[in-house]
Design a protein around this motif. Structure first.
Motif, short mmCIF file in Angstrom:
data_model
loop_
_atom_site.label_atom_id
_atom_site.label_comp_id
_atom_site.label_asym_id
_atom_site.label_seq_id
_atom_site.Cartn_x
_atom_site.Cartn_y
_atom_site.Cartn_z
N ILE A 154 0.85 -1.20 0.00
CA ILE A 154 0.00 0.00 0.00
C ILE A 154 0.88 1.24 0.00
N GLU A 155 0.53 2.20 -0.81
CA GLU A 155 1.28 3.46 -0.91
C GLU A 155 0.67 4.47 0.07
N TRP A 156 0.99 4.29 1.36
CA TRP A 156 0.47 5.19 2.38
C TRP A 156 1.09 6.57 2.22
N PRO A 157 0.32 7.63 2.45
CA PRO A 157 0.82 9.00 2.23
C PRO A 157 1.53 9.61 3.45
N THR A 158 2.20 8.79 4.25
CA THR A 158 2.95 9.32 5.38
C THR A 158 4.20 8.48 5.60
N ALA A 159 5.24 9.14 6.05
CA ALA A 159 6.47 8.43 6.42
C ALA A 159 6.55 8.26 7.93
N HIS A 160 5.59 8.82 8.65
CA HIS A 160 5.62 8.83 10.12
C HIS A 160 4.30 8.34 10.71
#
Length: 186
Positions: A154-160
């Motif tokens: 999944i390409e989640w829109p957060t790195a944190h």
């Protein structure tokens, strides 16, 4: 209202009719007869839920094993990236995911049918998230798929991402139990 089939045809994106002017807006969030006439499945909702989360909170990927829930989700305030993952073994879309941004401004709704794991990540400072369910919540039956399983990717829109301990320890897709879901014919 427009009901759009996604890349996984059982998962739907709903664009409701919004009537607005300088005073604000009005929209119907559920009208069984109108939704069915527009192509929504004939389901019964038995429970409504409301959650609030802070920016970068990632909830999911949740499902119930013995009591699968269909969920009609929407954002009341803020914005989230909402995801459904097909966990129906034998399905032609098993392990695939679709995701959409749901916001207080676009008013989109997302239909996550039974047999799918569901999760979302908060994009705004806070988000109020509501959803209708086709079965009751059974805490002893809730399980999950690991949010960052590389097989699903999944390409989640957060790195944190901020996760609960439980969500950090969910199983990878290939380790979850097989589901026998009578409503789905392969």
């Amino acid at each position: 209202m427009e009901i759009i089939k996604t890349a996984i045809p059982d998962v739907l994106l709903i664009k409701p009719d919004v009537f607005g002017d300088h005073r604000g807006f009005f929209l119907e969030t559920w009208n069984k007869a109108r939704y069915i006439a527009a192509g929504f499945p004939d389901v019964e909702f038995v429970q409504d839920n409301h959650s609030r989360s802070r920016k970068d909170v990632l909830r999911g990927l949740h499902y119930q094993h013995q009591h699968p829930q269909g969920k009609l989700v929407q954002v009341v305030t803020g914005a989230v990236f909402d995801v459904a993952v097909d966990i129906r073994r034998g399905s032609p879309t098993f392990g695939q995911w679709v995701g959409y941004e749901l916001t207080e401004d676009n008013h989109f709704q997302f239909w996550v049918p039974p047999g799918f794991a569901h999760g979302f990540c908060v994009l705004s400072e806070t988000a109020d998230f509501t959803y209708k369910c086709t079965d009751f919540y059974h805490p002893e039956d809730e399980v999950g798929v690991l949010w960052n399983d590389p097989e699903i990717n999944i390409e989640w829109p957060t790195a944190h991402a901020t996760l609960s301990e439980k969500d950090q320890n969910n199983a990878v897709l290939n380790a979850i139990p097989e589901h026998k879901l009578p409503y789905y014919e392969i």
